[in-house]
Design a protein around this motif. Structure first.
Motif, PDB file in Angstrom:
ATOM      1  N   GLU A   1       0.839  -1.186   0.000  1.00  0.00           N
ATOM      2  CA  GLU A   1       0.000   0.000   0.000  1.00  0.00           C
ATOM      3  C   GLU A   1       0.875   1.238   0.000  1.00  0.00           C
ATOM      4  O   GLU A   1       2.070   1.183   0.305  1.00  0.00           O
ATOM      5  CB  GLU A   1      -0.931   0.018   1.210  1.00  0.00           C
ATOM      6  CG  GLU A   1      -0.215   0.165   2.541  1.00  0.00           C
ATOM      7  CD  GLU A   1      -1.189   0.274   3.694  1.00  0.00           C
ATOM      8  OE1 GLU A   1      -1.335   1.393   4.233  1.00  0.00           O
ATOM      9  OE2 GLU A   1      -1.804  -0.749   4.037  1.00  0.00           O
TER      10      GLU A   1
ATOM     11  N   SER B   1      -5.578   9.762  -0.460  1.00  0.00           N
ATOM     12  CA  SER B   1      -6.122   8.407  -0.424  1.00  0.00           C
ATOM     13  C   SER B   1      -5.001   7.430  -0.129  1.00  0.00           C
ATOM     14  O   SER B   1      -3.817   7.792  -0.079  1.00  0.00           O
ATOM     15  CB  SER B   1      -6.796   8.054  -1.758  1.00  0.00           C
ATOM     16  OG  SER B   1      -5.829   7.938  -2.785  1.00  0.00           O
ATOM     17  N   ARG B   2      -5.391   6.181   0.069  1.00  0.00           N
ATOM     18  CA  ARG B   2      -4.423   5.091   0.124  1.00  0.00           C
ATOM     19  C   ARG B   2      -4.720   4.156  -1.029  1.00  0.00           C
ATOM     20  O   ARG B   2      -5.872   3.817  -1.289  1.00  0.00           O
ATOM     21  CB  ARG B   2      -4.503   4.340   1.453  1.00  0.00           C
ATOM     22  CG  ARG B   2      -3.813   5.084   2.580  1.00  0.00           C
ATOM     23  CD  ARG B   2      -3.428   4.163   3.725  1.00  0.00           C
ATOM     24  NE  ARG B   2      -2.676   4.881   4.736  1.00  0.00           N
ATOM     25  CZ  ARG B   2      -1.365   5.098   4.684  1.00  0.00           C
ATOM     26  NH1 ARG B   2      -0.673   4.636   3.657  1.00  0.00           N
ATOM     27  NH2 ARG B   2      -0.748   5.762   5.638  1.00  0.00           N
ATOM     28  N   VAL B   3      -3.680   3.777  -1.742  1.00  0.00           N
ATOM     29  CA  VAL B   3      -3.831   2.866  -2.867  1.00  0.00           C
ATOM     30  C   VAL B   3      -3.152   1.563  -2.497  1.00  0.00           C
ATOM     31  O   VAL B   3      -2.138   1.548  -1.794  1.00  0.00           O
ATOM     32  CB  VAL B   3      -3.226   3.472  -4.155  1.00  0.00           C
ATOM     33  CG1 VAL B   3      -1.724   3.606  -4.067  1.00  0.00           C
ATOM     34  CG2 VAL B   3      -3.617   2.666  -5.377  1.00  0.00           C
TER      35      VAL B   3
ATOM     36  N   PRO C   1      -8.328   2.312  -4.529  1.00  0.00           N
ATOM     37  CA  PRO C   1      -7.966   3.270  -3.493  1.00  0.00           C
ATOM     38  C   PRO C   1      -9.108   3.539  -2.530  1.00  0.00           C
ATOM     39  O   PRO C   1     -10.277   3.351  -2.851  1.00  0.00           O
ATOM     40  CB  PRO C   1      -7.620   4.529  -4.296  1.00  0.00           C
ATOM     41  CG  PRO C   1      -8.444   4.410  -5.534  1.00  0.00           C
ATOM     42  CD  PRO C   1      -8.510   2.944  -5.840  1.00  0.00           C
TER      43      PRO C   1
ATOM     44  N   SER D   1      -5.569   2.217  -9.706  1.00  0.00           N
ATOM     45  CA  SER D   1      -4.725   1.256  -9.010  1.00  0.00           C
ATOM     46  C   SER D   1      -3.388   1.233  -9.730  1.00  0.00           C
ATOM     47  O   SER D   1      -3.342   1.008 -10.933  1.00  0.00           O
ATOM     48  CB  SER D   1      -5.359  -0.138  -9.033  1.00  0.00           C
ATOM     49  OG  SER D   1      -6.534  -0.159  -8.261  1.00  0.00           O
TER      50      SER D   1
END
Length: 394
Positions: free
Chosen positions: A39, A59-61, A69, A278
């Motif tokens: 991540e 965000s977190r991907v 995400p 992504s």
């Protein structure tokens, strides 16, 4: 006239070529790590010389085989320059400046983010030079073997350090449904009844934002100006050009580090919108975790000068006005049917059909009261909105 185009879509065969070009060019290389990762935080933000509220996305991907995400909430977001500008979360992962402001020349701007006990900080960036869009042209062309309309851009002489450009556009077009009908059919007390149409269903509008990264580089040219850059091509068979079409182009003057970043991002994902992609690998931008420099951070903080321009054209500017115009629905798909009252009631409840013709004046013949066609053949709101945009000029 030669069209200069930097519009690309994701293609793995271009990846190594893009990296090689970066190495041999005057644009500084951005390191890429091809190994997978579990991540990473994604930070996406641009401030410009426009006086407005600016936006930062967090965000977190996750790994490419994940669901994508997720918005990162609860962050303290600030841009520090000649003043400190605070941002507040307007919706999950979207942070908007509390006050309107415009980036000023000669000022170092830095993005600071505090979230989950970690501090993220960008490299400082200054507003680059300025360059106005001089002209947008629309011409009928044969592009890669396809007939259509090409919209090209040329900008005016730039001031300051303006050699690298990124472009976005928003297209809006007016279109009509296959059939104009002023009457609707309803079922009232078990009987079919004709009523005047209550909403506009013949003329509509659709708006779309650009998805591709569009870049231009004048660093190797004798003049700092872009000429005949292909911004968009619309195929002659697309309903977009069936009536009236408008394109609003936004030109960002960026620095060479941002240009290099977007070149690589273009090859990795095919879209500059990293907030919704992504990522197949990891590459760093100009933001790092101050507490943990080894953490993988995806994103780039931009400071850009902006210029905008809009163009309109009509179908008859390039094609026979009496010819067959492209539609969202083919006429062959607009089959006329003659349902029973029971079937008609179900079709109307599902909003699936529209009135076409009444063979015998109502209230007679209630067993099979009317001919109908699929809704999409009459109701243009299936594909757009019937609300005319405020900026629209007919």
């Amino acid at each position: 006239m030669k069209l200069i185009t930097f519009i690309h879509k994701y293609n793995k065969t271009f990846f190594l070529l893009a990296i090689a070009m970066l190495i041999v060019s005057c644009v500084e290389e951005i390191p890429i790590e091809s190994e997978g990762f579990e991540e990473a935080i994604v930070i996406e933000g641009t401030i410009t010389n426009e006086l407005r509220q600016h936006e930062i996305k967090l965000s977190r991907v996750y790994a490419i085989d994940s669901t994508g995400p997720s918005a990162l909430s609860g962050a303290d977001v600030r841009v520090i320059g000649n003043s400190e500008f605070e941002f507040q979360e307007s919706e999950p992962g979207i942070y908007v400046s509390k006050d309107s402001f415009a980036a000023s020349p000669g000022v170092d701007y830095e993005l600071n983010i505090l979230v989950n006990g970690q501090e993220y900080r960008s490299q400082t960036a200054q507003l680059p030079g300025t360059s106005n869009i001089g002209q947008l042209d629309a011409n009928r062309v044969d592009y890669q073997g396809e007939d259509g309309v090409a919209i090209t851009l040329s900008n005016q002489t730039s001031t300051g350090d303006a050699n690298y450009y990124r472009y976005e556009f928003t297209e809006t077009f007016k279109f009509t449904s296959n059939m104009f009908k002023s009457t609707d059919i309803i079922i009232e007390d078990g009987l079919a009844k004709l009523v005047p149409k209550q909403k506009e269903e013949y003329t509509c509008y659709q708006t779309n934002n650009s998805q591709d990264i569009i870049l231009a580089n004048t660093n190797s040219l004798s003049e700092d100006s872009v000429n005949d850059l292909l911004i968009n091509f619309i195929d002659a068979d697309h309903p977009k050009i069936s009536n009236r079409y408008s394109l609003l182009v936004k030109q960002y003057v960026i620095n060479r580090e941002a240009y290099s970043y977007y070149q690589i991002l273009e090859e990795l994902s095919g879209s500059e919108n990293i907030f919704s992609q992504s990522q197949p690998g990891y590459f760093e931008g100009n933001i790092e975790n101050i507490n943990n420099p080894e953490e993988k951070v995806i994103g780039f903080f931009n400071v850009s000068s902006v210029s905008t321009k809009r163009i309109y054209f009509n179908y008859q500017d390039f094609y026979n006005p009496d010819g067959i115009r492209p539609k969202f629905v083919s006429d062959a798909s607009c089959e006329v049917t003659f349902p029973t009252i029971e079937v008609l009631k179900e079709q109307l409840e599902n909003n699936g059909v529209r009135w076409y013709e009444t063979p015998i004046p109502l209230p007679l013949n209630q067993e099979r009261p009317v001919y109908v066609v699929p809704r999409r053949c009459v109701d243009c709101t299936v594909f757009g909105t019937n609300e005319k945009p405020e900026f629209w000029e007919d």
